[in-house]
Design an enzyme around this catalytic site. Structure first.
Site, PDB file in Angstrom:
ATOM      1  N   LYS A 196      48.823   5.128  -0.839  1.00 22.92           N
ATOM      2  CA  LYS A 196      48.680   4.320  -2.045  1.00 22.92           C
ATOM      3  C   LYS A 196      50.076   3.954  -2.560  1.00 22.92           C
ATOM      4  O   LYS A 196      51.006   4.759  -2.472  1.00 22.92           O
ATOM      5  CB  LYS A 196      47.918   5.128  -3.115  1.00 22.92           C
ATOM      6  N   CYS A 224      51.081  -6.334  -6.831  1.00 26.84           N
ATOM      7  CA  CYS A 224      50.030  -5.689  -7.620  1.00 26.84           C
ATOM      8  C   CYS A 224      49.701  -6.577  -8.818  1.00 26.84           C
ATOM      9  O   CYS A 224      50.583  -6.888  -9.626  1.00 26.84           O
ATOM     10  CB  CYS A 224      50.456  -4.313  -8.117  1.00 26.84           C
TER      11      CYS A 224
HETATM   12  O1  RRO Z   1      46.444  -0.138  -8.216  1.00 30.22           O
HETATM   13  C1  RRO Z   1      46.054  -1.318  -8.329  1.00 30.22           C
HETATM   14  O2  RRO Z   1      45.477  -1.740  -9.340  1.00 30.22           O
HETATM   15  C2  RRO Z   1      46.281  -2.307  -7.280  1.00 30.22           C
HETATM   16  C3  RRO Z   1      47.462  -2.459  -6.576  1.00 30.22           C
HETATM   17 BR1  RRO Z   1      48.906  -1.309  -6.775  1.00 30.22          BR
HETATM   18  C4  RRO Z   1      47.609  -3.542  -5.681  1.00 30.22           C
HETATM   19  O3  RRO Z   1      48.647  -3.770  -5.046  1.00 30.22           O
HETATM   20  N1  RRO Z   1      46.580  -4.391  -5.540  1.00 30.22           N
HETATM   21  C5  RRO Z   1      45.424  -4.222  -6.201  1.00 30.22           C
HETATM   22  O4  RRO Z   1      44.503  -5.032  -6.006  1.00 30.22           O
HETATM   23  N2  RRO Z   1      45.278  -3.175  -7.063  1.00 30.22           N
END
Ligand code: RRO
Length: 311
Positions: A47, A130
């Site tokens: 993650k 993100c």
């Molecule tokens: O954690 C998130 O909300 C998230 C991330 Br880091 C990302 O790169 N893409 C996404 O759709 N959610």
């Protein structure tokens, strides 16, 4: 039966197969990463991490949809030092380890890239896309910031660096980003992240179905496969073969994976399908892809990679 060889490489790192998990669902804790390590995923992708531990956005922040999902997780993660400490044990599981980092500034990303450059991880994927942090724009949609960040991050060591890109929708944007990538030793790109800032409304409750950002969240799954395919295809045509492309977006069976291969992907990542089905999806999709390729008379990825036929 002919054996089908799905082995591939990203930035010189050998992968036994074409499929791995995406930085996204079920890859935050040691227990989750262990499950990936024991599955048929060709690599263990973490993650996206930040300098410090993050709880993430308020719930409800994830919802299944008929053809995928919408989520606004908000970068919940253990903080990069926890992943740094896990690297030896993750490596001991016997497959390449890909760390995803997602700092809130060039300085934060530099600190994390430097730390992982001095670790045993195989690949560093810097997340420029993100969509779910309130008040923070996606770096990948800011071309000047993308260029400054790459200038800083690609000179911090010799371990291969790649970037996770947002979906683009205009040819001029594909060209602009490709031209920036060409200026730096970017070894791979991962495309695409979820489509940010989409809204699903429940007409009964008259409310959005997720809470953060007034219901605006990243759209995932089948809905975004045509966008993922187009992004892989566009970048495959704009970048030379020294940059590998990892396709992501709506892969849930062997033919989806094959379509990404035709578009030019060197490997693919699975997010929503892994979230919904669990780690058995990797072996299932791998077997479906092998069966589909066997039917076509192909026995290795290069037989079809990038070979989308003109109409
Ligand atoms: O954690 C998130 O909300 C998230 C991330 Br880091 C990302 O790169 N893409 C996404 O759709 N959610």
């Amino acid at each position: 039966m002919t054996t089908i060889d799905l082995s591939t490489q990203i930035a010189g790192i050998h992968l036994d197969s074409y499929l791995m998990n995406a930085s996204g669902p079920k890859c935050t804790t040691w227990d989750e990463l262990l499950v990936i390590g024991k599955s048929a995923s060709a690599a263990i992708v973490t993650k996206s991490c930040t300098l410090e531990f993050r709880e993430g956005n308020p719930e409800p922040r994830y919802s299944d949809l008929p053809l995928g999902s919408i989520q606004s997780m908000g970068l919940p993660n253990l903080g990069y030092k926890a992943y740094l400490e896990m690297v030896p044990e993750l490596k001991a599981l016997g497959k390449p380890v890909v760390v995803s980092i997602s700092g809130f500034s060039i300085e934060e990303n530099s600190e994390m890239v430097t730390a992982f450059q001095n670790s045993d991880v195989d690949l560093i994927e810097v997340n420029f896309s993100c969509p779910n942090i309130p008040g923070k724009a996606q770096v990948a949609y800011d071309f000047e910031q993308t260029e400054s960040a790459l200038a800083a991050l690609t000179k911090l060591g010799n371990k291969p660096i790649g970037i996770k890109l947002a979906p683009y929708f205009d040819m001029s944007h594909f060209i602009a980003i490709a031209n920036i990538i060409k200026k730096f030793p970017v070894k791979f790109i991962t495309c695409v992240n979820s489509i940010g800032n989409t809204l699903i409304i429940d007409p009964e409750t008259e409310q959005p179905i997720i809470k953060p950002k007034g219901g605006f969240g990243g759209l995932c799954g089948d809905y975004i496969k045509p966008i993922g395919l187009a992004n892989v295809r566009a970048f495959r045509e704009l970048l030379d073969d020294s940059v590998q492309i990892i396709g992501v977006g709506g892969i849930k069976n062997g033919t989806d994976a094959f379509e990404y291969l035709l578009a030019g992907a060197d490997a693919v990542q699975i997010a929503t399908c892994f979230e919904k089905e669990g780690a058995v999806c990797f072996a299932r999709i791998e077997n479906e892809l092998k069966a589909f390729m066997a039917k076509k008379g192909y026995n290795k990825l290069s037989d079809a990679k990038g070979k989308l036929k003109p109409l």
